[in-house]
Design a protein around this motif. Structure first.
Motif, PDB file in Angstrom:
ATOM      1  N   VAL A   1       2.598   6.165  -7.157  1.00 34.22           N
ATOM      2  CA  VAL A   1       1.585   6.929  -7.885  1.00 34.22           C
ATOM      3  C   VAL A   1       1.845   8.431  -7.750  1.00 34.22           C
ATOM      4  O   VAL A   1       1.686   9.195  -8.708  1.00 34.22           O
ATOM      5  CB  VAL A   1       0.176   6.557  -7.381  1.00 34.22           C
ATOM      6  N   ARG A   2       2.244   8.851  -6.566  1.00 33.30           N
ATOM      7  CA  ARG A   2       2.537  10.277  -6.371  1.00 33.30           C
ATOM      8  C   ARG A   2       3.722  10.733  -7.217  1.00 33.30           C
ATOM      9  O   ARG A   2       3.793  11.908  -7.602  1.00 33.30           O
ATOM     10  CB  ARG A   2       2.858  10.539  -4.904  1.00 33.30           C
ATOM     11  N   ALA A   3       4.648   9.820  -7.508  1.00 37.30           N
ATOM     12  CA  ALA A   3       5.863  10.184  -8.230  1.00 37.30           C
ATOM     13  C   ALA A   3       5.730  10.089  -9.745  1.00 37.30           C
ATOM     14  O   ALA A   3       6.731  10.197 -10.453  1.00 37.30           O
ATOM     15  CB  ALA A   3       7.023   9.291  -7.756  1.00 37.30           C
ATOM     16  N   VAL A   4       4.515   9.867 -10.247  1.00 40.00           N
ATOM     17  CA  VAL A   4       4.331   9.807 -11.702  1.00 40.00           C
ATOM     18  C   VAL A   4       4.769  11.139 -12.315  1.00 40.00           C
ATOM     19  O   VAL A   4       4.396  12.215 -11.841  1.00 40.00           O
ATOM     20  CB  VAL A   4       2.864   9.507 -12.047  1.00 40.00           C
ATOM     21  N   ASP A   5       5.564  11.064 -13.366  1.00 38.32           N
ATOM     22  CA  ASP A   5       6.089  12.258 -14.021  1.00 38.32           C
ATOM     23  C   ASP A   5       4.947  13.142 -14.522  1.00 38.32           C
ATOM     24  O   ASP A   5       4.066  12.687 -15.258  1.00 38.32           O
ATOM     25  CB  ASP A   5       6.988  11.842 -15.188  1.00 38.32           C
ATOM     26  N   ALA A   6       4.970  14.419 -14.121  1.00 37.93           N
ATOM     27  CA  ALA A   6       3.911  15.349 -14.516  1.00 37.93           C
ATOM     28  C   ALA A   6       3.873  15.546 -16.029  1.00 37.93           C
ATOM     29  O   ALA A   6       2.799  15.710 -16.620  1.00 37.93           O
ATOM     30  CB  ALA A   6       4.099  16.689 -13.810  1.00 37.93           C
ATOM     31  N   VAL A   7       5.040  15.537 -16.672  1.00 40.29           N
ATOM     32  CA  VAL A   7       5.089  15.708 -18.129  1.00 40.29           C
ATOM     33  C   VAL A   7       4.394  14.539 -18.825  1.00 40.29           C
ATOM     34  O   VAL A   7       3.624  14.721 -19.775  1.00 40.29           O
ATOM     35  CB  VAL A   7       6.548  15.837 -18.602  1.00 40.29           C
ATOM     36  N   VAL A   8       4.658  13.315 -18.337  1.00 41.97           N
ATOM     37  CA  VAL A   8       4.012  12.133 -18.916  1.00 41.97           C
ATOM     38  C   VAL A   8       2.504  12.198 -18.709  1.00 41.97           C
ATOM     39  O   VAL A   8       1.719  11.893 -19.621  1.00 41.97           O
ATOM     40  CB  VAL A   8       4.594  10.855 -18.289  1.00 41.97           C
ATOM     41  N   ALA A   9       2.078  12.618 -17.521  1.00 40.92           N
ATOM     42  CA  ALA A   9       0.646  12.712 -17.241  1.00 40.92           C
ATOM     43  C   ALA A   9      -0.029  13.751 -18.134  1.00 40.92           C
ATOM     44  O   ALA A   9      -1.122  13.512 -18.664  1.00 40.92           O
ATOM     45  CB  ALA A   9       0.437  13.059 -15.764  1.00 40.92           C
ATOM     46  N   GLU A  10       0.618  14.897 -18.313  1.00 44.12           N
ATOM     47  CA  GLU A  10       0.043  15.934 -19.163  1.00 44.12           C
ATOM     48  C   GLU A  10       0.014  15.505 -20.628  1.00 44.12           C
ATOM     49  O   GLU A  10      -0.926  15.816 -21.364  1.00 44.12           O
ATOM     50  CB  GLU A  10       0.838  17.227 -19.003  1.00 44.12           C
ATOM     51  N   THR A  11       1.051  14.804 -21.057  1.00 46.88           N
ATOM     52  CA  THR A  11       1.077  14.321 -22.436  1.00 46.88           C
ATOM     53  C   THR A  11      -0.057  13.328 -22.682  1.00 46.88           C
ATOM     54  O   THR A  11      -0.726  13.372 -23.732  1.00 46.88           O
ATOM     55  CB  THR A  11       2.429  13.655 -22.738  1.00 46.88           C
ATOM     56  N   ALA A  12      -0.281  12.424 -21.731  1.00 48.17           N
ATOM     57  CA  ALA A  12      -1.378  11.468 -21.863  1.00 48.17           C
ATOM     58  C   ALA A  12      -2.721  12.180 -21.923  1.00 48.17           C
ATOM     59  O   ALA A  12      -3.603  11.810 -22.712  1.00 48.17           O
ATOM     60  CB  ALA A  12      -1.344  10.490 -20.693  1.00 48.17           C
TER      61      ALA A  12
ATOM     62  N   LEU B   1       0.815  -1.206   0.000  1.00 48.95           N
ATOM     63  CA  LEU B   1       0.000   0.000   0.000  1.00 48.95           C
ATOM     64  C   LEU B   1       0.852   1.261   0.000  1.00 48.95           C
ATOM     65  O   LEU B   1       0.662   2.160  -0.832  1.00 48.95           O
ATOM     66  CB  LEU B   1      -0.930  -0.020   1.221  1.00 48.95           C
ATOM     67  N   LEU B   2       1.806   1.342   0.914  1.00 47.60           N
ATOM     68  CA  LEU B   2       2.604   2.561   1.051  1.00 47.60           C
ATOM     69  C   LEU B   2       3.509   2.775  -0.157  1.00 47.60           C
ATOM     70  O   LEU B   2       3.693   3.912  -0.610  1.00 47.60           O
ATOM     71  CB  LEU B   2       3.420   2.500   2.338  1.00 47.60           C
ATOM     72  N   ASN B   3       4.085   1.714  -0.685  1.00 49.31           N
ATOM     73  CA  ASN B   3       4.919   1.860  -1.882  1.00 49.31           C
ATOM     74  C   ASN B   3       4.081   2.239  -3.096  1.00 49.31           C
ATOM     75  O   ASN B   3       4.551   2.988  -3.964  1.00 49.31           O
ATOM     76  CB  ASN B   3       5.687   0.566  -2.146  1.00 49.31           C
ATOM     77  N   THR B   4       2.862   1.737  -3.178  1.00 45.08           N
ATOM     78  CA  THR B   4       1.987   2.119  -4.286  1.00 45.08           C
ATOM     79  C   THR B   4       1.631   3.595  -4.198  1.00 45.08           C
ATOM     80  O   THR B   4       1.632   4.313  -5.213  1.00 45.08           O
ATOM     81  CB  THR B   4       0.707   1.267  -4.283  1.00 45.08           C
ATOM     82  N   VAL B   5       1.318   4.066  -2.998  1.00 47.53           N
ATOM     83  CA  VAL B   5       1.017   5.487  -2.816  1.00 47.53           C
ATOM     84  C   VAL B   5       2.178   6.354  -3.283  1.00 47.53           C
ATOM     85  O   VAL B   5       2.000   7.323  -4.045  1.00 47.53           O
ATOM     86  CB  VAL B   5       0.675   5.787  -1.335  1.00 47.53           C
ATOM     87  N   GLU B   6       3.386   6.008  -2.848  1.00 47.07           N
ATOM     88  CA  GLU B   6       4.553   6.804  -3.243  1.00 47.07           C
ATOM     89  C   GLU B   6       4.830   6.700  -4.735  1.00 47.07           C
ATOM     90  O   GLU B   6       5.222   7.671  -5.378  1.00 47.07           O
ATOM     91  CB  GLU B   6       5.779   6.344  -2.447  1.00 47.07           C
TER      92      GLU B   6
ATOM     93  N   ALA C   1       4.354   3.586 -11.805  1.00 47.78           N
ATOM     94  CA  ALA C   1       4.520   3.234 -10.392  1.00 47.78           C
ATOM     95  C   ALA C   1       4.959   1.797 -10.185  1.00 47.78           C
ATOM     96  O   ALA C   1       5.254   1.396  -9.046  1.00 47.78           O
ATOM     97  CB  ALA C   1       3.202   3.467  -9.647  1.00 47.78           C
ATOM     98  N   SER C   2       5.002   0.976 -11.252  1.00 47.76           N
ATOM     99  CA  SER C   2       5.262  -0.454 -11.095  1.00 47.76           C
ATOM    100  C   SER C   2       6.609  -0.787 -10.433  1.00 47.76           C
ATOM    101  O   SER C   2       6.665  -1.737  -9.631  1.00 47.76           O
ATOM    102  CB  SER C   2       5.141  -1.164 -12.443  1.00 47.76           C
ATOM    103  N   PRO C   3       7.716  -0.070 -10.702  1.00 42.43           N
ATOM    104  CA  PRO C   3       8.950  -0.396  -9.960  1.00 42.43           C
ATOM    105  C   PRO C   3       8.792  -0.237  -8.451  1.00 42.43           C
ATOM    106  O   PRO C   3       9.257  -1.074  -7.672  1.00 42.43           O
ATOM    107  CB  PRO C   3       9.963   0.601 -10.529  1.00 42.43           C
ATOM    108  N   GLN C   4       8.088   0.815  -8.028  1.00 40.69           N
ATOM    109  CA  GLN C   4       7.853   1.024  -6.601  1.00 40.69           C
ATOM    110  C   GLN C   4       6.896  -0.023  -6.047  1.00 40.69           C
ATOM    111  O   GLN C   4       7.060  -0.509  -4.926  1.00 40.69           O
ATOM    112  CB  GLN C   4       7.278   2.433  -6.388  1.00 40.69           C
ATOM    113  N   ILE C   5       5.900  -0.390  -6.830  1.00 43.63           N
ATOM    114  CA  ILE C   5       4.949  -1.412  -6.384  1.00 43.63           C
ATOM    115  C   ILE C   5       5.658  -2.745  -6.175  1.00 43.63           C
ATOM    116  O   ILE C   5       5.426  -3.440  -5.175  1.00 43.63           O
ATOM    117  CB  ILE C   5       3.803  -1.557  -7.403  1.00 43.63           C
TER     118      ILE C   5
END
Length: 272
Positions: free
Chosen positions: A155-166, A148-153, A185-189
Motif C-alpha cells: 500500500v505504501r508503494a502505490v504509485d503517486a501518479v496513479v493515486a493523483e490521477t484517480a 500484514l507486513l507485505n500489505t503495508v509495504e 498492492a496485490s503482487p506484494q499481498i
C-alpha cells in the motif's frame, strides 16, 4: 552492422534446453532416487528403506484415516489461513494508508512479529481451550504477519501518479480502494500470502501436537511414541505432498488473480 551485432540479431530468442515439466520434476526425481539407493540396504530402525515406507503408505493412510486425520487438519489450516488473510489485508491497508497510524503501530508490530508463534501455543490454550478453536487461532496468529507486513509495504508503494490521477477523475472511497490501492498492492499481498501458507502448514502440525485427538501432527507423534517408524515416515511424506499440492493450487489462483500483472511483466520483457 558488425559481425557481432549480426550474429546476435540472427540468434533470436533462446530455447529451453528441457521442457518445463521435465525441468521441474528433475530435482525431485534425483532426490528420491538418491534416497532409494542410499536407504536400500538399511537395517537402522530409525532409517527404514524408502521401499518399506512406500509399501506401508497405503496400509496406513486408509479412507478412514483420511477422513479422521487429514481432512480435519486441512480444514483447520484453511480456516486459520483465511482468518489471517482477511485480518492481514484489512489491517495492512489501514496502516499502510495512514502515516500517523503506521508511526504508532510500527513499534508494536515489530515486537509482536519477533515472538515465535509456537511459543504462543500454551498462552492461546489458556484462552481458547484445547479444541479446534485453539488450533485455528494458532495458525492465524502465525500467518497474519507476512500478510500484514507485505500489505503495508504494498500500500505504501502505490504509485503517486496513479493515486493523483484517480483523485483527479473523482475515483474515491471503496472504488479507489478496490481499483487503485489493492490492485497496485496485490503482487506484494500475494507474496505475503505465499509465505503465510508454508508457515500455516508448520503451525498446523505443531498445534496438533498439543492435547489433540486427531490430525496429522497428532498421528505422527503417536507413531513416533509407539515406535512405528515406517508409519511415522509415511506421515512426513504426506505432509510434504500436502504442501506441494497446496503450493500448486496457490500458484494457479495467483496466476488467475494477477493475470494483468504477469501480462505487463511479459510485455516489458519483450519490449526490453
Amino acid at each position: 552492422m558488425t559481425r557481432t551485432s549480426c550474429g546476435r540479431a540472427g540468434r533470436g530468442p533462446r530455447r529451453r534446453v528441457l521442457p518445463r515439466p521435465v525441468s521441474v520434476a528433475a530435482l525431485p526425481l534425483v532426490l528420491v532416487s538418491l534416497w532409494w539407493v542410499s536407504s536400500a540396504g538399511s537395517t537402522d530402525v530409525y532409517w527404514p528403506p524408502l521401499r518399506t515406507i512406500l509399501e506401508t503408505f497405503p496400509e496406513v493412510w486408509t479412507g478412514e484415516r483420511w477422513r479422521g486425520d487429514v481432512l480435519p487438519s486441512v480444514l483447520r489450516l484453511l480456516a486459520g489461513y483465511a482468518l489471517a488473510a482477511a485480518a492481514g489485508v484489512a489491517l495492512g491497508t489501514v496502516i499502510g494508508s495512514h502515516r500517523r497510524v503506521r508511526a504508532v503501530c510500527e513499534p508494536v508490530l515489530e515486537f509482536l512479529r519477533a515472538v515465535p508463534p509456537p511459543v504462543l501455543v500454551p498462552v492461546i490454550m489458556l484462552f481458547a481451550g484445547i479444541g479446534d478453536t485453539m488450533r485455528i487461532v494458532v495458525v492465524a496468529a502465525g500467518c497474519v504477519w507476512p500478510v500484514l507486513l507485505n500489505t503495508v509495504e504494498g500500500v505504501r508503494a502505490v504509485d503517486a501518479v496513479v493515486a493523483e490521477t484517480a483523485r483527479a477523475y473523482g475515483i474515491t472511497g471503496v472504488a479507489r480502494l478496490r481499483s487503485v490501492v489493492l490492485r497496485s498492492a496485490s503482487p506484494q499481498i500475494f507474496a505475503g500470502l505465499r509465505q503465510a501458507l508454508s508457515i500455516g502448514i508448520i503451525l498446523m502440525v505443531i498445534s496438533e501436537m498439543f492435547a489433540a485427538g486427531n490430525g496429522l501432527g497428532f498421528t505422527i507423534v503417536q507413531f513416533q511414541r509407539s515406535f512405528a517408524i515406517p508409519d511415522m515416515w509415511t506421515g512426513i511424506l504426506l505432509l510434504g505432498l500436502l504442501g506441494f499440492v497446496l503450493s500448486v493450487l496457490f500458484r494457479l489462483v495467483e496466476r488467475w488473480a494477477l493475470g494483468w500483472y504477469h501480462g505487463l511483466r511479459a510485455a516489458a520483457r519483450r519490449s526490453g
